[in-house]
Structure formats: structure tokens, C-alpha cells
Design a protein around this motif. Structure first.
Motif, PDB file in Angstrom:
ATOM      1  N   THR A 187       0.774  -1.271   0.105  1.00 30.52           N
ATOM      2  CA  THR A 187      -0.044  -0.051  -0.015  1.00 30.52           C
ATOM      3  C   THR A 187       0.861   1.315  -0.010  1.00 30.52           C
ATOM      4  O   THR A 187       1.857   1.478   0.847  1.00 30.52           O
ATOM      5  CB  THR A 187      -0.849  -0.036   1.380  1.00 30.52           C
ATOM      6  N   MET A 188       0.503   2.275  -0.853  1.00 30.21           N
ATOM      7  CA  MET A 188       1.151   3.352  -0.935  1.00 30.21           C
ATOM      8  C   MET A 188       0.601   4.614  -0.045  1.00 30.21           C
ATOM      9  O   MET A 188       1.223   5.744   0.116  1.00 30.21           O
ATOM     10  CB  MET A 188       1.378   4.005  -2.284  1.00 30.21           C
ATOM     11  N   LYS A 189      -0.517   4.201   0.674  1.00 32.25           N
ATOM     12  CA  LYS A 189      -1.146   5.394   1.431  1.00 32.25           C
ATOM     13  C   LYS A 189      -0.479   5.879   2.529  1.00 32.25           C
ATOM     14  O   LYS A 189       0.144   5.012   3.127  1.00 32.25           O
ATOM     15  CB  LYS A 189      -2.533   4.621   1.858  1.00 32.25           C
ATOM     16  N   THR A 190      -0.507   7.250   2.973  1.00 32.99           N
ATOM     17  CA  THR A 190       0.223   7.629   4.004  1.00 32.99           C
ATOM     18  C   THR A 190      -0.776   8.487   4.861  1.00 32.99           C
ATOM     19  O   THR A 190      -1.346   9.348   4.217  1.00 32.99           O
ATOM     20  CB  THR A 190       1.600   8.574   3.440  1.00 32.99           C
ATOM     21  N   VAL A 191      -0.736   7.877   6.043  1.00 32.90           N
ATOM     22  CA  VAL A 191      -1.521   8.761   6.889  1.00 32.90           C
ATOM     23  C   VAL A 191      -0.652   8.758   8.209  1.00 32.90           C
ATOM     24  O   VAL A 191      -0.362   7.814   8.860  1.00 32.90           O
ATOM     25  CB  VAL A 191      -2.900   7.989   7.510  1.00 32.90           C
ATOM     26  N   SER A 192      -0.289  10.030   8.578  1.00 30.27           N
ATOM     27  CA  SER A 192       0.803  10.374   9.558  1.00 30.27           C
ATOM     28  C   SER A 192       0.465   9.949  10.865  1.00 30.27           C
ATOM     29  O   SER A 192      -0.748  10.367  11.227  1.00 30.27           O
ATOM     30  CB  SER A 192       1.670  11.613   9.197  1.00 30.27           C
TER      31      SER A 192
END
Length: 360
Positions: A187-192
Motif C-alpha cells: 500500500t502506498m497510502k500515507t496517514v501520518s
């Protein structure tokens, strides 16, 4: 007497039909299309597609490890064949039964066990249980329940029941599906994650879901198969702390095995890791960027500390893994570009849609 015999025969017939239906429904749920449904054990179709005795290491655990360890990166960099035999909310008893099945076709040199799935703090448990009732409940739910789940997988696939369609019962499903992910969830999704690193609870750490009992079973199973066991912990935003680390370190010392805690040693071992860019869901799991860093360090320890050498596989297996690696990085580059541009272009040929990451 004759009436009693009829009753007995009918009862036997009923039980045979009932058990047969349980096995059939379990089979349908186990071999359904892994890309279309979130079946927890769907990896058997892809695991069984690997040539027998071609995997040198298995990674076992819950979602924290199948988001963190990328077997394709390990093959590309070190030419070592590995497989991520993990899924969301895996329990220790599931890991044990899954490994029993896994050893039927593969002879890994090492099994890496992500220990987060078998450890909790006391506040995570049920306060209304006494010590005695906890033992009874644990035995019924985890040992008896785990055995039944293994015999009849339909019992643990409740979330997939609603997705069943008529075609699932009449269509021939493949028992083997070649995968370029080897159990890794891309997965490339980013949620810091902006919180404090580490679980805040100061409660005493303890084993969850009969974890200590089933770890012993896992250890003994591996030893019977001439396989080493290594304990791990992956980076987690707020799910791990020193007390939990100490409990696992004590377990590792008891069994005289290696233990790598990537969470407690994160700043020291991976100073370039960032909770701003390397997590997909605010600290719970890693994204592709975070997994790349953790896998890079894992493969370094595999070679330098554990003595792994390039896998001795047949020429056909080597060529297949090279093709898989090439396809994997084409997918990764495509998804990365799509995430950066927020566009939704058509998937490039010659890669098929089945190569897209499964949604667990």
C-alpha cells in the motif's frame, strides 16, 4: 430393536451429511478468489503455488508483519526466498495450525514469529474474569475453539459469509494462484502518526490468547522440522511498550533464541524512519515506504547475524522469482505514481488486474 436401529442409522446419516456440508462450505470459503474477497486464509492458494521446498524463511504473525516485511525486496537484494504467512488478527493457535500445514510442502530454515499477537497488558483483558475463569475461558476459546476452527474453517470466516454468491458454489475455484506479493500487503497510502511513540499503559504485560502455550507448540513443531525460531516486533505507533518487550525478551532467553524488536530500537536501528511518511493509518501499520526500510534492516540481520545465504533453488524457480520481482516493482512504481498524482489511469499491460494487491 428395529426402531432403535433406524434411529441410529438416521442419526449417523445426518451427522455425515452435516460434517460433509461443513467441509464443503469451508472449502468454498478457503479457495475463493483472493483478490475479490477478504478471506483471512486466502494465502493458501498463493502459498501452495510455490514450488515444494523452495522457501527458506517464513514470517508469521498478524497484520503488523504482513505490512512490514516484503519478500520480493529480500529476493531482489539478497536472493533469499521468503514468504509472509500472516493475516489480520491472527491468533497464536492459528499460527500453530497454519505452520503445521505449511511444513507439508516447504522446509524453511527459519520461522520468524511477530510476537505482538500473543502479548497484551492486563488492562487489555476482561476485568470481570478471575484468574481461574480466565484459564477456563482461554482453554475453551483458544485451545478447543482453535482446533475446531482448524478442522472447519467456515467457523472463522464469518465476515465472508455475506459475500457468498451462487456462483461460488458452482464454479471451479483454482487451488493455486501465482502471486507476486508472497503474502506482503502493498500500500502506498500515507496517514501520518502525530502521537507519542509507545503504548502508554504501565500495567504488567501478559500473554494473550494462550500465547505462551502455543508458542511452545510452535517452537517444538519447528524443532521437529529442523527449523530455527526467531522472535520479532514490528514498529507500531502506540501498541507496544517496555513491559511487553521485557516479557518477550524473557521468553527468547528461556528458549535461547534471537529476538529483534524493531519498535523499541526504532530510533537507534532506523534513524531515517518517520511516523510522518512511513505509516498507512496513523501508526497502526506501515506503508510501502516504511516496509522498505524495515525489510532492508531485516535482510541485513538475516545475512550478517543469522547466517543466511542465497537460496539454493532450481533454475526454473530462480527465473520465476526474477519474473515475480520484475512484475512486483512494475506494480509498485505504477501505484506510487498513481498515489502521487491522485489520478486513476488504466493498469499497464502486460500485467493483469489479479496482480493488484489483495484487499484484506
Amino acid at each position: 430393536m428395529k426402531k432403535n436401529c433406524c434411529i441410529i442409522i438416521r442419526s449417523i446419516c445426518f451427522m455425515l451429511i452435516f460434517v460433509g456440508l461443513l467441509y464443503y462450505f469451508s472449502y468454498v470459503l478457503t479457495v475463493r478468489n483472493v483478490e475479490r474477497y477478504p478471506v483471512r486464509n486466502a494465502f493458501w492458494q498463493t502459498y501452495d503455488a510455490e514450488e515444494d521446498n523452495s522457501i527458506d524463511a517464513l514470517f508469521v504473525g498478524d497484520s503488523s508483519i504482513f505490512h512490514s516485511i516484503n519478500p520480493m525486496q529480500i529476493w531482489r537484494d539478497k536472493k533469499i526466498t521468503t514468504y509472509n504467512l500472516s493475516y489480520a488478527v491472527m491468533k497464536p493457535q492459528e499460527a500453530y495450525f497454519d505452520l503445521k500445514r505449511a511444513f507439508k510442502t516447504q522446509s524453511p530454515k527459519t520461522v520468524f514469529v511477530e510476537s505482538q499477537f500473543m502479548v497484551e497488558t492486563e488492562s487489555d483483558g476482561f476485568d470481570y474474569f478471575t484468574d481461574n475463569t480466565k484459564e477456563i475461558a482461554g482453554f475453551i476459546n483458544d485451545q478447543i475453539g482453535g482446533t475446531l476452527d482448524n478442522l472447519f474453517p467456515i467457523m472463522k470466516y464469518k465476515k465472508s459469509w455475506k459475500n457468498l454468491t451462487f456462483s461460488d458454489f458452482v464454479t471451479n475455484h483454482p487451488n493455486k494462484i501465482r502471486s507476486i506479493y508472497k503474502g506482503y500487503n502493498l500500500t502506498m497510502k500515507t496517514v501520518s502518526y502525530n502521537g507519542t511513540h509507545g503504548k502508554k499503559s504501565k500495567d504488567r504485560a501478559c500473554f494473550a490468547d494462550e500465547g505462551e502455550i502455543y508458542f511452545k507448540k510452535i517452537y517444538n513443531l519447528c524443532k521437529r522440522n529442523n527449523c530455527n525460531v526467531v522472535l520479532l516486533n514490528m514498529p507500531q505507533g502506540n501498541a507496544w511498550n517496555k513491559n511487553m518487550h521485557n516479557l518477550v525478551a524473557k521468553l527468547a532467553k528461556e528458549y535461547n533464541i534471537k529476538y529483534y524488536d524493531f519498535d523499541m530500537n526504532l530510533n537507534k536501528w532506523l534513524p531515517n524512519f518517520s511516523w510522518k511518511t512511513d505509516t498507512r493509518d496513523a501508526g497502526h501499520h506501515l506503508n510501502y515506504s516504511g516496509a522498505k526500510k524495515v525489510t532492508g534492516l531485516m535482510e541485513k540481520y538475516m545475512v550478517e547475524d543469522l547466517g543466511f545465504k542465497p537460496s539454493k533453488v532450481s533454475e526454473s524457480v530462480r527465473k520465476q522469482w526474477n519474473r515475480d520481482v520484475n512484475d512486483f516493482y512494475q506494480v509498485a512504481d505504477f501505484l506510487k505514481a498513481r498515489e502521487m498524482t491522485k489520478d486513476n489511469p488504466e493498469f499497464p499491460e502486460p500485467l493483469k488486474p489479479d496482480f493488484l494487491p489483495p484487499k484484506f
